[in-house]
Design a protein around this motif. Structure first.
Motif, mmCIF file in Angstrom:
data_model
loop_
_atom_site.group_PDB
_atom_site.id
_atom_site.type_symbol
_atom_site.label_atom_id
_atom_site.label_comp_id
_atom_site.label_asym_id
_atom_site.label_seq_id
_atom_site.Cartn_x
_atom_site.Cartn_y
_atom_site.Cartn_z
ATOM 1 N N ASN A 154 0.743 -2.356 -6.140
ATOM 2 C CA ASN A 154 2.218 -2.721 -6.680
ATOM 3 C C ASN A 154 2.339 -1.938 -8.008
ATOM 4 O O ASN A 154 3.543 -1.935 -8.532
ATOM 5 C CB ASN A 154 2.012 -4.217 -7.201
ATOM 6 N N PRO A 208 -9.433 2.685 3.364
ATOM 7 C CA PRO A 208 -9.576 1.193 2.932
ATOM 8 C C PRO A 208 -10.884 1.094 2.007
ATOM 9 O O PRO A 208 -11.139 0.154 1.267
ATOM 10 C CB PRO A 208 -9.800 0.771 4.330
ATOM 11 N N VAL A 222 -11.220 2.776 -0.847
ATOM 12 C CA VAL A 222 -10.973 3.094 -2.055
ATOM 13 C C VAL A 222 -10.884 1.767 -2.864
ATOM 14 O O VAL A 222 -10.118 0.719 -2.472
ATOM 15 C CB VAL A 222 -9.554 3.691 -2.109
ATOM 16 N N LEU A 223 -11.624 1.355 -4.153
ATOM 17 C CA LEU A 223 -11.519 0.322 -4.715
ATOM 18 C C LEU A 223 -10.054 -0.105 -5.403
ATOM 19 O O LEU A 223 -9.708 0.965 -6.058
ATOM 20 C CB LEU A 223 -12.551 0.144 -5.658
ATOM 21 N N LEU A 224 -9.529 -1.071 -5.301
ATOM 22 C CA LEU A 224 -8.017 -1.335 -5.995
ATOM 23 C C LEU A 224 -8.408 -2.164 -6.981
ATOM 24 O O LEU A 224 -8.788 -3.408 -6.963
ATOM 25 C CB LEU A 224 -7.122 -1.777 -5.136
ATOM 26 N N THR A 266 -6.360 -3.188 9.140
ATOM 27 C CA THR A 266 -5.644 -2.346 8.099
ATOM 28 C C THR A 266 -4.671 -3.043 7.362
ATOM 29 O O THR A 266 -3.827 -3.520 7.722
ATOM 30 C CB THR A 266 -4.843 -0.771 8.421
ATOM 31 N N TYR A 313 -2.500 -2.073 4.227
ATOM 32 C CA TYR A 313 -1.728 -1.416 3.089
ATOM 33 C C TYR A 313 -0.319 -1.912 3.046
ATOM 34 O O TYR A 313 0.578 -1.113 3.880
ATOM 35 C CB TYR A 313 -2.007 -0.144 3.301
ATOM 36 N N PRO A 314 0.103 -2.896 2.381
ATOM 37 C CA PRO A 314 1.342 -3.545 2.754
ATOM 38 C C PRO A 314 2.715 -2.632 2.156
ATOM 39 O O PRO A 314 3.560 -2.854 2.844
ATOM 40 C CB PRO A 314 1.428 -4.591 1.766
ATOM 41 N N THR A 315 2.685 -1.825 1.310
ATOM 42 C CA THR A 315 3.511 -0.961 0.857
ATOM 43 C C THR A 315 3.915 -0.019 2.109
ATOM 44 O O THR A 315 5.208 0.499 2.198
ATOM 45 C CB THR A 315 3.061 -0.044 -0.153
ATOM 46 N N GLU A 316 3.081 0.207 3.077
ATOM 47 C CA GLU A 316 3.280 0.970 4.408
ATOM 48 C C GLU A 316 3.438 0.117 5.450
ATOM 49 O O GLU A 316 3.167 0.671 6.738
ATOM 50 C CB GLU A 316 2.371 2.225 4.380
ATOM 51 N N TYR A 336 1.540 -2.040 6.644
ATOM 52 C CA TYR A 336 0.245 -2.437 7.414
ATOM 53 C C TYR A 336 -0.355 -3.767 6.904
ATOM 54 O O TYR A 336 -0.664 -3.974 5.672
ATOM 55 C CB TYR A 336 -0.829 -1.480 7.204
ATOM 56 N N ALA A 340 -11.406 -3.503 -2.305
ATOM 57 C CA ALA A 340 -11.113 -2.560 -1.183
ATOM 58 C C ALA A 340 -11.117 -3.390 0.261
ATOM 59 O O ALA A 340 -12.038 -4.010 0.357
ATOM 60 C CB ALA A 340 -12.397 -1.473 -1.068
ATOM 61 N N PRO A 341 -9.935 -3.177 0.937
ATOM 62 C CA PRO A 341 -9.987 -3.983 2.143
ATOM 63 C C PRO A 341 -10.713 -3.489 3.252
ATOM 64 O O PRO A 341 -10.089 -3.137 4.246
ATOM 65 C CB PRO A 341 -8.365 -3.908 2.326
ATOM 66 N N ARG A 355 -12.053 -7.340 -0.352
ATOM 67 C CA ARG A 355 -10.989 -7.759 -0.812
ATOM 68 C C ARG A 355 -10.627 -9.268 -0.375
ATOM 69 O O ARG A 355 -10.683 -9.420 0.855
ATOM 70 C CB ARG A 355 -9.826 -6.942 -0.461
ATOM 71 N N SER A 369 -2.745 -10.375 -6.978
ATOM 72 C CA SER A 369 -2.427 -9.142 -7.491
ATOM 73 C C SER A 369 -1.043 -8.589 -6.777
ATOM 74 O O SER A 369 -0.346 -7.767 -7.459
ATOM 75 C CB SER A 369 -3.388 -7.961 -7.381
ATOM 76 N N GLU A 370 -0.758 -9.274 -5.489
ATOM 77 C CA GLU A 370 0.679 -8.460 -5.061
ATOM 78 C C GLU A 370 1.730 -9.309 -5.202
ATOM 79 O O GLU A 370 2.897 -8.833 -5.118
ATOM 80 C CB GLU A 370 0.204 -8.410 -3.638
ATOM 81 N N GLU A 395 4.788 -8.315 -7.797
ATOM 82 C CA GLU A 395 5.759 -7.142 -7.512
ATOM 83 C C GLU A 395 6.369 -7.209 -6.193
ATOM 84 O O GLU A 395 7.123 -6.466 -6.199
ATOM 85 C CB GLU A 395 4.891 -6.063 -7.861
#
Lengths: 292, 299
Positions: free
Chosen positions: A160, A185, A187-189, B55, B57-60, B62, B227-228, B242, B250-251, B254
């Protein structure tokens, strides 16, 4: 849930404050400011600080993205559009068709530093190597540094964050519109800048990125080059200001024609040392050199 | 005179208690309805195939929630493995073994542990536990499912201790005396009489501990690396994961209201709700059955 509640309460409190202010003082004026999500916290901080000095100034700040802000400027609903990119040719044409020339004012710079642990002998990377690390194609440091046989732990901000999106576009996708790669996937967020700094400071396997303003002396900044033939550049206020550092961009405010009146005063204040001090606080690079 | 007054008082008190009781049912129902209303559009918005892919990756767009469910489950599992022996052991020690003075000190200490804000534990996790685990186990990073699980175990222990200890205390003293009189040792009495008698309370304590671990957000978000990745390999224990709660936290701040991403986050909320509902149902089923059997034995 709690956060949503807080947001709505903040919104209603803000709304009522504006109304009561309007009733008591007639000399109030409004500035509508909209655009880039990356800049929204910066714009809010400016608006709040300015309101502290000039209580008659009511500045409303909304996000929505650079495109949204520019569209609003074109149809005349805002006075200032925040944009983390330059206006496109067709947007400028639309503006001219609407009868004004948009004026771009660079109000701050945004640079992303690449950081590793101080024990890591790595000194420099190309953007393509960085992309491979974050796409999970390079997983051991020995592929980049001779004799440093450690797994790579790639750290990122949460998706975000504006920094995350910019890093995705410029580094992971190497500024290519067709490239639809995403972060691996693995990568640590991490939810905060502090989290990234703490992990990089402690972990010799880690690599991370963050806004230049957040970087302390506990970690090592990496020199980055656009491609294999270009020079490797360490980010600092000088290399960011002269444009040599590749992962940096200008942050703009656009106005309808030359800024005038209260809008002019506001932008002049933003460009003053006082306004630029807020830029430093929020982790961006001020446009006045030597102010950092 | 006096009699009418007390009837009226009775009526008022019963009325208020009734209202309180029904309102909690109402609140749960309303929350569930709200979750359904906001979460179910995710099924059409994202599609089942996307939702149950791997997968995230919500901004894209997924929206695969499998890694998130897996992350929550593995972290909770580790938490229970950590918290169960320590929690029940501590409860038995406080209730059955410790001398009075030690008991007086330990009980408030456990309650202080329960009151520690999880964000504080998260800080300890990120600055002390994660670096320590990285060195001890020689891991790529200390921000792993294991670190999160251990921290969650610490958070769940006070819940398990205080409820099991209450259950053990509720076992009549005559049971213990009878056991000792029959020549059992103290250990035989604890293991053969006291703990089995308090079983339903202890199971409830463990289930509440699981619920606490599953729902915990802040500490987990700080130490699991987020990390998912789907945690199916054996070494997934020592890799970042995750969790569902960390994703929502965290999401949500926004996300654009009524976007697909927004509905998917509420859909995750539905799954969390159903999981803790299932835990509670299992807990009450077990304790209900136990009670019936013990009643049968006693009668």
């Amino acid at each position: 849930m709690a956060l949503l509640f807080l947001l709505t309460c903040a919104a209603c409190a803000g709304g009522s404050a504006t109304q009561s202010g309007n009733q008591t003082q007639s000399s109030n004026y409004y500035i509508q400011n909209k655009g880039s999500d990356t800049m929204v916290n910066l714009a809010l901080a400016w608006a709040e600080a300015y309101n502290g000095i000039h209580p008659e100034a009511q500045i409303s700040v909304t996000g929505g993205g650079s495109g949204t802000g520019i569209a609003a400027l074109l149809n005349g609903t805002v006075d200032i559009a925040n944009a983390s990119r330059e206006m496109k040719a067709e947007e400028i044409q639309q503006a001219q068709a609407a009868g004004f020339t948009p004026i771009a004012i660079v109000v701050a710079k945004d640079a992303i530093a690449i950081i590793v642990n101080k024990d890591n002998p790595l000194e420099q990377l190309t953007l393509a190597q960085l992309a491979s690390i974050y796409k999970g194609e390079i997983t051991n440091w020995s592929e980049l540094v001779v004799g440093y046989d450690h797994p790579i732990v790639a750290l990122s901000r949460e998706s975000n964050s504006g920094t995350h999106v910019y890093f995705l576009e410029v580094v992971v996708r190497l500024s290519s519109k067709e490239d639809k790669s995403i972060f691996a996937p693995t990568v640590l967020l991490l939810p905060s800048s502090e989290g990234i700094m703490a992990e990089v400071k402690d972990n010799p396997n880690a690599i991370g990125y963050d806004g230049l303003g957040y970087i302390t002396g506990d970690v090592k900044k990496i020199a980055v080059s656009k491609d294999i033939d270009s020079e490797y550049v360490i980010p600092n206020s000088e290399t960011v200001l002269n444009g040599e550092y590749p992962i940096s961009r200008d942050l703009y405010m656009y106005t309808r024609g030359e800024p005038a009146g209260v809008v002019k005063q506001y932008i002049e204040w933003i460009l003053s040392p006082e306004g630029q001090a807020i830029v430093v606080n929020l982790g961006f690079v001020p446009i006045i050199s030597g102010n950092k | 005179m006096l009699r009418t007054k007390s009837t009226r008082g009775n009526f008022l008190i019963t009325f208020f208690i009734k209202i309180a009781g029904y309102s909690s049912i109402l609140f749960v129902a309303l929350i569930f309805l709200f979750l359904l209303r906001e979460g179910l559009p995710a099924l059409t918005g994202a599609g089942l195939k996307n939702l149950f892919s791997t997968t995230w990756y919500p901004t894209e767009n997924y929206f695969g929630i499998v890694p998130l469910i897996g992350g929550s489950l593995i972290v909770t599992l580790i938490a229970i493995v950590v918290a169960l022996p320590f929690g029940i052991g501590t409860a038995i020690f406080i209730s059955e073994i410790a001398p009075r003075t030690v008991k007086e000190i330990l009980k408030p200490l456990i309650e202080i542990l329960a009151g520690l804000p999880s964000v504080v534990l998260g800080f300890i996790g990120i600055l002390v536990i994660a670096p320590a685990f990285r060195r001890i186990f020689n891991l790529p990073t200390g921000l792993t499912a294991f670190t999160g699980g251990v921290l969650l175990g610490l958070i769940a222990i006070p819940t398990i201790v205080s409820i099991s200890e209450d259950a053990l205390n509720a076992v009549p003293q005559s049971y213990r005396e009878a056991s000792i009189a029959l020549g059992a040792t103290r250990w035989q009495t604890i293991w053969g009489v006291t703990v089995p008698s308090a079983r339903s309370g202890i199971i409830t304590a463990v289930m509440l501990g699981i619920g606490r671990a599953l729902g915990e957000t802040m500490a987990v978000m700080m130490v699991t690396g987020n990390a998912p990745v789907v945690p199916i390999k054996i070494n997934s224990l020592f890799l970042p994961v995750r969790t569902m709660t960390a994703t929502i936290a965290s999401e949500m701040g926004e996300v654009a209201t009524n976007s697909v991403h927004y509905h998917v986050l509420f859909f995750i909320g539905i799954i969390l709700f159903l999981l803790s509902l299932a835990i509670n149902i299992v807990a009450s089923l077990i304790s209900y059955r136990r009670k019936k059997r013990s009643e049968r034995i006693l009668s």
